[in-house]
Design a protein around this motif. Structure first.
Motif, PDB file in Angstrom:
ATOM      1  N   ARG A   1     -33.575  88.977  -7.708  1.00 39.46           N
ATOM      2  CA  ARG A   1     -33.086  88.959  -9.087  1.00 39.46           C
ATOM      3  C   ARG A   1     -31.754  89.683  -9.179  1.00 39.46           C
ATOM      4  O   ARG A   1     -31.435  90.545  -8.355  1.00 39.46           O
ATOM      5  CB  ARG A   1     -34.074  89.660 -10.028  1.00 39.46           C
ATOM      6  N   VAL A   2     -30.983  89.344 -10.201  1.00 33.08           N
ATOM      7  CA  VAL A   2     -29.790  90.113 -10.518  1.00 33.08           C
ATOM      8  C   VAL A   2     -30.244  91.449 -11.099  1.00 33.08           C
ATOM      9  O   VAL A   2     -31.129  91.499 -11.964  1.00 33.08           O
ATOM     10  CB  VAL A   2     -28.901  89.365 -11.522  1.00 33.08           C
ATOM     11  N   GLY A   3     -29.659  92.520 -10.614  1.00 31.35           N
ATOM     12  CA  GLY A   3     -30.042  93.850 -11.072  1.00 31.35           C
ATOM     13  C   GLY A   3     -29.107  94.388 -12.133  1.00 31.35           C
ATOM     14  O   GLY A   3     -28.507  93.635 -12.913  1.00 31.35           O
ATOM     15  N   ALA A   4     -28.958  95.688 -12.161  1.00 28.94           N
ATOM     16  CA  ALA A   4     -28.170  96.369 -13.181  1.00 28.94           C
ATOM     17  C   ALA A   4     -26.718  96.518 -12.755  1.00 28.94           C
ATOM     18  O   ALA A   4     -26.367  96.337 -11.590  1.00 28.94           O
ATOM     19  CB  ALA A   4     -28.765  97.757 -13.440  1.00 28.94           C
ATOM     20  N   MET A   5     -25.868  96.864 -13.737  1.00 31.41           N
ATOM     21  CA  MET A   5     -24.506  97.264 -13.416  1.00 31.41           C
ATOM     22  C   MET A   5     -24.549  98.702 -12.907  1.00 31.41           C
ATOM     23  O   MET A   5     -24.967  99.619 -13.621  1.00 31.41           O
ATOM     24  CB  MET A   5     -23.606  97.206 -14.650  1.00 31.41           C
ATOM     25  N   LYS A   6     -24.121  98.907 -11.665  1.00 34.24           N
ATOM     26  CA  LYS A   6     -24.117 100.246 -11.061  1.00 34.24           C
ATOM     27  C   LYS A   6     -22.722 100.860 -11.250  1.00 34.24           C
ATOM     28  O   LYS A   6     -21.735 100.357 -10.727  1.00 34.24           O
ATOM     29  CB  LYS A   6     -24.444 100.137  -9.573  1.00 34.24           C
ATOM     30  N   LEU A   7     -22.678 101.977 -11.964  1.00 38.18           N
ATOM     31  CA  LEU A   7     -21.427 102.674 -12.212  1.00 38.18           C
ATOM     32  C   LEU A   7     -21.540 104.096 -11.671  1.00 38.18           C
ATOM     33  O   LEU A   7     -22.522 104.796 -11.951  1.00 38.18           O
ATOM     34  CB  LEU A   7     -21.114 102.696 -13.707  1.00 38.18           C
ATOM     35  N   ILE A   8     -20.573 104.524 -10.898  1.00 40.38           N
ATOM     36  CA  ILE A   8     -20.554 105.877 -10.333  1.00 40.38           C
ATOM     37  C   ILE A   8     -19.655 106.742 -11.209  1.00 40.38           C
ATOM     38  O   ILE A   8     -18.435 106.579 -11.222  1.00 40.38           O
ATOM     39  CB  ILE A   8     -20.044 105.863  -8.888  1.00 40.38           C
ATOM     40  N   SER A   9     -20.259 107.679 -11.944  1.00 41.66           N
ATOM     41  CA  SER A   9     -19.480 108.447 -12.912  1.00 41.66           C
ATOM     42  C   SER A   9     -18.791 109.660 -12.293  1.00 41.66           C
ATOM     43  O   SER A   9     -17.745 110.093 -12.778  1.00 41.66           O
ATOM     44  CB  SER A   9     -20.379 108.911 -14.066  1.00 41.66           C
TER      45      SER A   9
ATOM     46  N   PHE B   1     -26.748  92.937 -19.383  1.00 48.77           N
ATOM     47  CA  PHE B   1     -26.932  93.734 -18.170  1.00 48.77           C
ATOM     48  C   PHE B   1     -27.498  95.107 -18.501  1.00 48.77           C
ATOM     49  O   PHE B   1     -27.038  95.769 -19.432  1.00 48.77           O
ATOM     50  CB  PHE B   1     -25.599  93.924 -17.426  1.00 48.77           C
ATOM     51  N   ASP B   2     -28.495  95.524 -17.723  1.00 52.40           N
ATOM     52  CA  ASP B   2     -28.903  96.924 -17.734  1.00 52.40           C
ATOM     53  C   ASP B   2     -27.812  97.749 -17.056  1.00 52.40           C
ATOM     54  O   ASP B   2     -26.951  97.213 -16.357  1.00 52.40           O
ATOM     55  CB  ASP B   2     -30.212  97.117 -16.964  1.00 52.40           C
ATOM     56  N   ILE B   3     -27.887  99.058 -17.251  1.00 47.32           N
ATOM     57  CA  ILE B   3     -26.988  99.953 -16.536  1.00 47.32           C
ATOM     58  C   ILE B   3     -27.785 100.761 -15.511  1.00 47.32           C
ATOM     59  O   ILE B   3     -28.985 100.990 -15.669  1.00 47.32           O
ATOM     60  CB  ILE B   3     -26.245 100.912 -17.483  1.00 47.32           C
TER      61      ILE B   3
ATOM     62  N   TYR C   1     -14.381 107.933 -13.508  1.00 49.15           N
ATOM     63  CA  TYR C   1     -13.760 107.187 -14.606  1.00 49.15           C
ATOM     64  C   TYR C   1     -13.652 108.114 -15.811  1.00 49.15           C
ATOM     65  O   TYR C   1     -14.476 109.021 -15.983  1.00 49.15           O
ATOM     66  CB  TYR C   1     -14.609 105.970 -15.005  1.00 49.15           C
ATOM     67  N   ALA C   2     -12.679 107.873 -16.650  1.00 53.87           N
ATOM     68  CA  ALA C   2     -12.577 108.622 -17.899  1.00 53.87           C
ATOM     69  C   ALA C   2     -13.777 108.296 -18.786  1.00 53.87           C
ATOM     70  O   ALA C   2     -14.342 107.198 -18.703  1.00 53.87           O
ATOM     71  CB  ALA C   2     -11.282 108.261 -18.622  1.00 53.87           C
ATOM     72  N   PRO C   3     -14.213 109.219 -19.648  1.00 53.61           N
ATOM     73  CA  PRO C   3     -15.358 108.937 -20.519  1.00 53.61           C
ATOM     74  C   PRO C   3     -15.211 107.638 -21.313  1.00 53.61           C
ATOM     75  O   PRO C   3     -16.189 106.898 -21.497  1.00 53.61           O
ATOM     76  CB  PRO C   3     -15.404 110.164 -21.436  1.00 53.61           C
ATOM     77  N   ALA C   4     -14.005 107.350 -21.775  1.00 54.48           N
ATOM     78  CA  ALA C   4     -13.799 106.111 -22.543  1.00 54.48           C
ATOM     79  C   ALA C   4     -14.022 104.874 -21.677  1.00 54.48           C
ATOM     80  O   ALA C   4     -14.554 103.858 -22.149  1.00 54.48           O
ATOM     81  CB  ALA C   4     -12.388 106.095 -23.128  1.00 54.48           C
ATOM     82  N   GLN C   5     -13.625 104.939 -20.386  1.00 57.27           N
ATOM     83  CA  GLN C   5     -13.868 103.817 -19.481  1.00 57.27           C
ATOM     84  C   GLN C   5     -15.350 103.626 -19.233  1.00 57.27           C
ATOM     85  O   GLN C   5     -15.845 102.484 -19.186  1.00 57.27           O
ATOM     86  CB  GLN C   5     -13.157 104.061 -18.143  1.00 57.27           C
ATOM     87  N   ILE C   6     -16.080 104.721 -19.052  1.00 61.39           N
ATOM     88  CA  ILE C   6     -17.525 104.632 -18.845  1.00 61.39           C
ATOM     89  C   ILE C   6     -18.178 103.957 -20.048  1.00 61.39           C
ATOM     90  O   ILE C   6     -19.017 103.063 -19.902  1.00 61.39           O
ATOM     91  CB  ILE C   6     -18.112 106.036 -18.605  1.00 61.39           C
ATOM     92  N   GLU C   7     -17.761 104.366 -21.242  1.00 59.68           N
ATOM     93  CA  GLU C   7     -18.313 103.769 -22.454  1.00 59.68           C
ATOM     94  C   GLU C   7     -17.949 102.291 -22.546  1.00 59.68           C
ATOM     95  O   GLU C   7     -18.800 101.447 -22.917  1.00 59.68           O
ATOM     96  CB  GLU C   7     -17.805 104.527 -23.678  1.00 59.68           C
ATOM     97  N   ASP C   8     -16.726 101.933 -22.197  1.00 59.08           N
ATOM     98  CA  ASP C   8     -16.312 100.526 -22.252  1.00 59.08           C
ATOM     99  C   ASP C   8     -17.139  99.672 -21.291  1.00 59.08           C
ATOM    100  O   ASP C   8     -17.568  98.560 -21.640  1.00 59.08           O
ATOM    101  CB  ASP C   8     -14.824 100.399 -21.908  1.00 59.08           C
ATOM    102  N   TYR C   9     -17.349 100.150 -20.080  1.00 57.24           N
ATOM    103  CA  TYR C   9     -18.149  99.390 -19.117  1.00 57.24           C
ATOM    104  C   TYR C   9     -19.595  99.247 -19.595  1.00 57.24           C
ATOM    105  O   TYR C   9     -20.216  98.187 -19.453  1.00 57.24           O
ATOM    106  CB  TYR C   9     -18.114 100.058 -17.741  1.00 57.24           C
ATOM    107  N   MET C  10     -20.147 100.320 -20.150  1.00 57.88           N
ATOM    108  CA  MET C  10     -21.517 100.231 -20.660  1.00 57.88           C
ATOM    109  C   MET C  10     -21.627  99.230 -21.801  1.00 57.88           C
ATOM    110  O   MET C  10     -22.584  98.463 -21.894  1.00 57.88           O
ATOM    111  CB  MET C  10     -21.987 101.617 -21.136  1.00 57.88           C
ATOM    112  N   ARG C  11     -20.640  99.226 -22.662  1.00 55.26           N
ATOM    113  CA  ARG C  11     -20.663  98.297 -23.793  1.00 55.26           C
ATOM    114  C   ARG C  11     -20.561  96.853 -23.303  1.00 55.26           C
ATOM    115  O   ARG C  11     -21.292  95.969 -23.763  1.00 55.26           O
ATOM    116  CB  ARG C  11     -19.523  98.623 -24.769  1.00 55.26           C
ATOM    117  N   LEU C  12     -19.650  96.606 -22.355  1.00 49.15           N
ATOM    118  CA  LEU C  12     -19.499  95.266 -21.805  1.00 49.15           C
ATOM    119  C   LEU C  12     -20.801  94.799 -21.163  1.00 49.15           C
ATOM    120  O   LEU C  12     -21.246  93.656 -21.368  1.00 49.15           O
ATOM    121  CB  LEU C  12     -18.367  95.256 -20.768  1.00 49.15           C
ATOM    122  N   ALA C  13     -21.426  95.675 -20.389  1.00 51.63           N
ATOM    123  CA  ALA C  13     -22.686  95.315 -19.736  1.00 51.63           C
ATOM    124  C   ALA C  13     -23.766  95.010 -20.763  1.00 51.63           C
ATOM    125  O   ALA C  13     -24.450  93.974 -20.681  1.00 51.63           O
ATOM    126  CB  ALA C  13     -23.134  96.458 -18.823  1.00 51.63           C
ATOM    127  N   THR C  14     -23.921  95.873 -21.742  1.00 51.47           N
ATOM    128  CA  THR C  14     -24.991  95.732 -22.728  1.00 51.47           C
ATOM    129  C   THR C  14     -24.813  94.475 -23.568  1.00 51.47           C
ATOM    130  O   THR C  14     -25.779  93.743 -23.839  1.00 51.47           O
ATOM    131  CB  THR C  14     -25.031  96.983 -23.626  1.00 51.47           C
TER     132      THR C  14
END
Length: 481
Positions: free
Chosen positions: A241-249, A294-296, A277-290
């Protein structure tokens, strides 16, 4: 059969006539085990690459490298066009006088390109020949760190001859996992995991269920291709299965790059670590995934990094997991349950890091490895290894979580954070239970020994020897009787 049911309840299924009756002969039956955080390609590579985990100094690591190169030369398997790759050196526990240097690795290896990965995979030690080929800059330490190292390390798998060797080692790794009772993994390899696992299933690498993670830089392409978390991988017969978006903060404790609210102890100049990543980038990626299904799965180790990613999840409504959650401010612990986020923990890391914590986190603002605190606050726990950082072996994780030590001769690390066996075992399954129930997929393990009767960490770590059989989707992937 592909599902679990009471005796006789599955007799009217179309495939009932083909069912095999197995006399388990008094063995213990548990749900199949999952490793919920792996880098599976890199873990499989440990079955064929130089392992430096036992090195206690830079000098010992270089002695091991010289011996390995000599052995390869004698066997005729050393080519100047192919990288020599080593893994799992732990320089965070080496003395200041025994740290990596470019001069030492150049002297040991000459013009043979050599790249060594740290145990936590957040930095690499490379010689000049490898640095030129990888296109990275190294200073007198010979070290390459964080995102630059991640990019460089991925290039090693594209070296000549790597594909054939990788396939052989992947088969060994899945056989090894099945022998330990593992039925599934979450794979966060830094690669095109959807494509990689689609190819692997087509080649018959199919002893495990796999959730294939997607990194932020590849997220938009995955969205454009119509993928979302939970989609079945083509040709996997329901196993992939396709899994979650993996982001390394942030970074890691061992490289002193995990992002903390207070400075590391004993480090000059003072440092609190770094955000990837800057906090704003982390939030942007989470928003795009959601917004695109996509789970995170967000890596966060330092207490300040965990605050940042919890804030981003709260702002975006992201769902999924925080990976590692190694140090948490007390105020952040209840937020996991409040936000519906899973704490994806790797208990063996606490065993590996307990001495490093005393050295670099001597005065933390948060609680390191707060397993029991998270559980008591209502968070869902999921356990894994982060292989190859720790071995892909759920019994090691269960042992570390329950006993808090690798040896009966050493006192537990933070005994107040230890878990009971049932909780630890449940956190090592996909169903979140330590018992099978009607309707579960036929992913199961037969044991020759009662896991609840184990009384020492040594006995729990020896449990793989008691795995009599492993079944995935009704098919035996390992069997000793």
């Amino acid at each position: 059969m592909a599902a679990i049911g009471p005796a006789g309840s599955l007799d009217d299924r179309p495939d009932a006539a083909k069912a095999e009756t197995v006399d388990a002969d008094g063995r213990w039956l548990i749900p199949g085990l999952w490793d919920c955080h792996t880098h599976f390609t890199q873990w499989s590579a440990t079955f064929g690459r130089l392992d430096l985990l036992a090195a206690r100094s830079a000098s010992e690591a270089m002695a091991m490298l010289r011996a390995y190169l000599d052995e390869r030369r004698k066997a005729g398997t050393l080519s100047p066009d192919v990288f020599v790759v080593g893994m799992r050196f732990r320089h965070s526990l080496w003395s200041d006088a025994e740290q990596p240097t470019l001069a030492a690795i150049d002297e040991a290896s000459g013009e043979q390109p050599v790249a060594l990965s740290s145990a936590d995979m957040h930095c690499g030690w490379v010689n000049s020949a490898a640095a030129r080929r990888l296109g990275v800059h190294v200073d007198a330490s010979g070290l390459v760190s964080e995102l630059e190292w991640f990019d460089a390390y991925c290039k090693l798998d594209n070296a000549p001859g790597a594909a054939e060797e990788s396939l052989r080692l992947l088969r060994r790794a899945e056989e090894d996992a099945a022998s330990k009772g593992v039925v599934g993994i979450r794979d966060y390899e830094m690669a095109e995991n959807i494509d990689s696992w689609t190819r692997r299933f087509a080649l018959g690498i199919d002893r495990l269920r796999v959730d294939a993670g997607v990194y932020p830089e590849r997220l938009q392409a995955a969205i454009d291709a119509g993928w979302r978390t939970g989609c079945e991988l083509p040709g996997s017969h329901g196993l992939g299965r396709v899994g979650a978006m993996k982001l390394i903060s942030d970074g890691s404790l061992n490289t002193r790059s995990a992002y903390c609210s207070t400075p590391y102890s004993g480090i000059e100049p003072p440092t609190r670590g770094v955000l990837s990543y800057a906090p704003a980038q982390i939030e942007d990626y989470m928003r795009l995934a959601t917004e695109h299904g996509f789970d995170i799965a967000c890596h966060a180790i330092g207490d300040e990094a965990n605050t940042v990613v919890l804030n981003a999840a709260a702002a975006t409504g992201a769902h999924g997991s925080i990976e590692h959650a190694q140090m948490l401010k007390p105020v952040d612990i209840p937020r996991f349950a409040e936000l519906g986020l899973t704490a994806s923990i790797q208990p063996q890391h606490a065993m590996d890091d307990r001495d490093v914590i005393a050295r670099f986190w001597a005065h933390p603002a948060g609680i390191p490895y707060p397993f029991r605190a998270l559980h008591d606050a209502g968070a869902r726990l999921r356990m894994g290894s982060d292989a190859p950082v720790a071995p892909l072996d759920p019994w090691l994780a269960i042992s570390a979580a329950v006993f808090g030590t690798e040896s009966s001769d050493r006192e537990p690390f933070q005994p107040e954070q230890c878990l009971d066996v049932r909780t630890a075992l449940a956190a090592s399954t996909a169903v979140g239970r330590d018992r099978l129930a009607p309707g579960d997929s036929a992913d199961l393990v037969l044991l020759d020994r009662d896991p609840y009767a184990v009384r020492t960490p040594e006995e729990m770590r020896a449990m793989p020897r008691s795995v009599a059989a492993t079944m995935v989707a009704g098919r035996w992937t390992h069997r000793t009787f």
